[in-house]
Design a protein around this motif. Structure first.
Motif, PDB file in Angstrom:
ATOM      1  N   PHE A 164      48.645  40.200  45.713  1.00 58.13           N
ATOM      2  CA  PHE A 164      47.438  41.014  45.868  1.00 58.13           C
ATOM      3  C   PHE A 164      46.755  41.297  44.534  1.00 58.13           C
ATOM      4  CE2 PHE A 164      49.599  42.225  49.870  1.00 58.13           C
ATOM      5  CZ  PHE A 164      48.569  41.970  50.757  1.00 58.13           C
ATOM      6  N   VAL A 165      47.526  41.403  43.457  1.00 65.65           N
ATOM      7  CA  VAL A 165      46.956  41.746  42.142  1.00 65.65           C
ATOM      8  C   VAL A 165      46.266  40.557  41.474  1.00 65.65           C
ATOM      9  CG1 VAL A 165      47.526  42.455  39.775  1.00 65.65           C
ATOM     10  CG2 VAL A 165      48.552  43.643  41.710  1.00 65.65           C
ATOM     11  N   LEU A 166      46.856  39.383  41.568  1.00 66.12           N
ATOM     12  CA  LEU A 166      46.388  38.242  40.778  1.00 66.12           C
ATOM     13  C   LEU A 166      44.942  37.813  41.035  1.00 66.12           C
ATOM     14  CD1 LEU A 166      49.502  35.896  40.502  1.00 66.12           C
ATOM     15  CD2 LEU A 166      48.653  37.603  38.909  1.00 66.12           C
ATOM     16  N   PRO A 167      44.366  38.008  42.225  1.00 64.23           N
ATOM     17  CA  PRO A 167      42.962  37.614  42.392  1.00 64.23           C
ATOM     18  C   PRO A 167      41.980  38.439  41.568  1.00 64.23           C
ATOM     19  CG  PRO A 167      44.061  37.780  44.521  1.00 64.23           C
ATOM     20  CD  PRO A 167      44.979  38.379  43.516  1.00 64.23           C
ATOM     21  N   PHE A 168      42.417  39.549  41.009  1.00 64.43           N
ATOM     22  CA  PHE A 168      41.526  40.440  40.249  1.00 64.43           C
ATOM     23  C   PHE A 168      41.762  40.235  38.754  1.00 64.43           C
ATOM     24  CE2 PHE A 168      42.208  42.286  44.392  1.00 64.43           C
ATOM     25  CZ  PHE A 168      40.912  42.637  44.777  1.00 64.43           C
ATOM     26  N   SER A 169      40.729  39.771  38.063  1.00 64.16           N
ATOM     27  CA  SER A 169      40.884  39.349  36.669  1.00 64.16           C
ATOM     28  C   SER A 169      41.363  40.469  35.752  1.00 64.16           C
ATOM     29  CB  SER A 169      39.563  38.770  36.149  1.00 64.16           C
ATOM     30  OG  SER A 169      38.514  39.729  36.246  1.00 64.16           O
ATOM     31  N   ASN A 170      40.802  41.661  35.893  1.00 61.94           N
ATOM     32  CA  ASN A 170      41.181  42.757  35.003  1.00 61.94           C
ATOM     33  C   ASN A 170      42.577  43.302  35.336  1.00 61.94           C
ATOM     34  OD1 ASN A 170      38.761  43.108  33.307  1.00 61.94           O
ATOM     35  ND2 ASN A 170      37.754  43.608  35.231  1.00 61.94           N
ATOM     36  N   LEU A 171      42.870  43.434  36.615  1.00 63.22           N
ATOM     37  CA  LEU A 171      44.175  43.957  37.005  1.00 63.22           C
ATOM     38  C   LEU A 171      45.300  42.993  36.632  1.00 63.22           C
ATOM     39  CD1 LEU A 171      43.456  45.502  40.534  1.00 63.22           C
ATOM     40  CD2 LEU A 171      43.503  46.642  38.312  1.00 63.22           C
ATOM     41  N   SER A 172      45.083  41.697  36.853  1.00 62.29           N
ATOM     42  CA  SER A 172      46.111  40.718  36.497  1.00 62.29           C
ATOM     43  C   SER A 172      46.284  40.644  34.981  1.00 62.29           C
ATOM     44  CB  SER A 172      45.771  39.338  37.059  1.00 62.29           C
ATOM     45  OG  SER A 172      44.517  38.875  36.576  1.00 62.29           O
ATOM     46  N   LYS A 173      45.190  40.782  34.243  1.00 60.52           N
ATOM     47  CA  LYS A 173      45.267  40.813  32.782  1.00 60.52           C
ATOM     48  C   LYS A 173      46.043  42.041  32.321  1.00 60.52           C
ATOM     49  CE  LYS A 173      42.406  41.277  28.629  1.00 60.52           C
ATOM     50  NZ  LYS A 173      41.019  41.342  28.086  1.00 60.52           N
ATOM     51  N   PHE A 174      45.827  43.174  32.978  1.00 58.22           N
ATOM     52  CA  PHE A 174      46.540  44.394  32.596  1.00 58.22           C
ATOM     53  C   PHE A 174      48.039  44.242  32.836  1.00 58.22           C
ATOM     54  CE2 PHE A 174      48.409  48.522  33.653  1.00 58.22           C
ATOM     55  CZ  PHE A 174      48.188  49.182  32.449  1.00 58.22           C
ATOM     56  N   LYS A 175      48.441  43.579  33.930  1.00 57.74           N
ATOM     57  CA  LYS A 175      49.858  43.359  34.191  1.00 57.74           C
ATOM     58  C   LYS A 175      50.496  42.590  33.035  1.00 57.74           C
ATOM     59  CE  LYS A 175      52.028  43.615  37.646  1.00 57.74           C
ATOM     60  NZ  LYS A 175      53.079  44.572  38.105  1.00 57.74           N
ATOM     61  N   LEU A 176      49.808  41.552  32.577  1.00 59.76           N
ATOM     62  CA  LEU A 176      50.315  40.772  31.445  1.00 59.76           C
ATOM     63  C   LEU A 176      50.358  41.625  30.180  1.00 59.76           C
ATOM     64  CD1 LEU A 176      48.755  37.178  31.539  1.00 59.76           C
ATOM     65  CD2 LEU A 176      51.170  37.783  31.451  1.00 59.76           C
ATOM     66  N   TYR A 177      49.295  42.374  29.955  1.00 57.31           N
ATOM     67  CA  TYR A 177      49.187  43.209  28.747  1.00 57.31           C
ATOM     68  C   TYR A 177      50.314  44.246  28.688  1.00 57.31           C
ATOM     69  CZ  TYR A 177      47.232  46.459  25.321  1.00 57.31           C
ATOM     70  OH  TYR A 177      47.059  47.270  24.231  1.00 57.31           O
ATOM     71  N   ARG A 178      50.546  44.916  29.789  1.00 53.04           N
ATOM     72  CA  ARG A 178      51.592  45.941  29.820  1.00 53.04           C
ATOM     73  C   ARG A 178      52.962  45.334  29.543  1.00 53.04           C
ATOM     74  NH1 ARG A 178      55.696  47.655  32.522  1.00 53.04           N
ATOM     75  NH2 ARG A 178      56.103  49.852  33.042  1.00 53.04           N
ATOM     76  N   TRP A 179      53.217  44.171  30.133  1.00 52.70           N
ATOM     77  CA  TRP A 179      54.499  43.502  29.942  1.00 52.70           C
ATOM     78  C   TRP A 179      54.695  43.090  28.480  1.00 52.70           C
ATOM     79  CZ3 TRP A 179      54.779  37.910  29.373  1.00 52.70           C
ATOM     80  CH2 TRP A 179      56.096  37.433  29.240  1.00 52.70           C
TER      81      TRP A 179
END
Length: 319
Positions: free
Chosen positions: A124-139
């Motif tokens: 559900f998260v990956l289709p959204f560019s900013n949300l998926s980028k934030f997941k990577l950033y936080r990790w």
């Protein structure tokens, strides 16, 4: 033991590859070996090394349990997908591609995935560019020893990551039937994470609003999915809200010729196993959580509307 593993690998190759696929040619495509070296291994004159067995297992989706001949309930082989590497982006894409290949195996058969999520599911998260980028950033922020942490705006997501994520999303939505159990606090937790980085001045006010906007859009997508009970591909999905807490995120996949269990670790890392005893225990645990959950797909309309209304109010108050 080495001979048993060698024989187990040959047997697994014969069972996994299509009848019209030449085993030697398949091995030539994935192993750094010449033609004669491959045939010596197939004839049994030379044993496959452990490294070669791991490569074959990863590329062809063959269970290491099957190769090793492990049938003991007290022992199992696990794949450790912690995404720890000098080249994080390549490792991230490698792991997503591996699971995408598994989803492809599940595409043209009667397949099923059941899962319990403490966090918002990747699909559900990956289709959204900013949300998926934030997941990577936080990790990256949490797992890497970065002295001078870069702000969110300076993290550039390569096109190959975007393409890999899209393939992952596309294929998982062709699984015949899915049911997901959601932690009721997963959106609130995600919003708090964003708020933390905003307070550290690593995410700007404008970026926070962009993320917030995508969270609302994501909530609308999940609410629609819950109401219709289908993905855009037409495949069935049921969503549940948990009435109890659980300590991790779990997933179980099953197809005609594959069974896989996953346990989340360290934000976007996982461990997985194809051991039948592990898979059975994993499946039973997830199903036990469903007994403590409320179905909001094509039923429970009042509960469904209340949940999404509360999430939107909480996100407004946090961000």
């Amino acid at each position: 033991m080495i001979k048993n593993m060698h024989d187990g690998l040959i047997s697994a190759l014969e069972n996994t590859l299509p009848p019209n696929k030449n085993i030697a040619n398949a091995l030539l495509d994935i192993l750094p070996l010449g033609k004669e070296a491959v045939y010596r291994r197939l004839r049994g004159h030379v044993q496959f090394t452990l490294d070669e067995a791991v490569i074959i297992s990863k590329e062809l989706g063959i269970s290491l349990d099957e190769i090793a001949g492990i049938k003991d309930k007290d022992r199992a082989v696990f794949g450790l997908r912690l995404l720890q590497s000098e080249n994080l982006i390549d490792k991230y894409c490698e792991v997503l591609n591996m699971y995408t290949r598994i989803f492809l195996k599940l595409k043209d058969c009667h397949s099923k995935v059941i899962a319990a999520f403490r966090i918002i599911p990747y699909s559900f998260v990956l289709p959204f560019s900013n949300l998926s980028k934030f997941k990577l950033y936080r990790w990256i922020y949490q797992t890497q020893a970065i002295t001078n942490t870069i702000p969110f705006s300076e993290l550039i997501v390569p096109q190959k990551v975007i393409d890999t994520q899209k393939r992952f999303i596309d294929e998982i939505r062709f699984i015949t039937y899915s049911y997901f159990i959601f932690d009721r606090n997963m959106f609130t937790s995600f919003a708090r994470e964003i708020n933390y980085f905003a307070k550290q001045n690593l995410i700007s006010d404008t970026e926070v609003q962009d993320l917030k906007s995508e969270i609302f859009e994501l909530l609308s997508v999940i609410e629609l999915t819950a109401a219709t009970g289908t993905y855009s591909t037409g495949k069935s999905i049921s969503l549940y809200l948990s009435d109890v807490d659980f300590d991790a995120s779990y997933a179980y996949f099953r197809g005609d010729d594959i069974e896989l269990s996953l346990l989340s670790l360290y934000s976007i890392g996982v461990i997985d196993s194809e051991n039948p005893y592990v898979c059975q225990s994993h499946k039973e645990w997830i199903e036990s959580l469903r007994r403590f959950s409320t179905l909001i797909t094509q039923s429970g309309e009042k509960e469904r509307k209340s949940f999404f209304k509360i999430q939107k109010e909480l996100i407004n108050n946090i961000l």
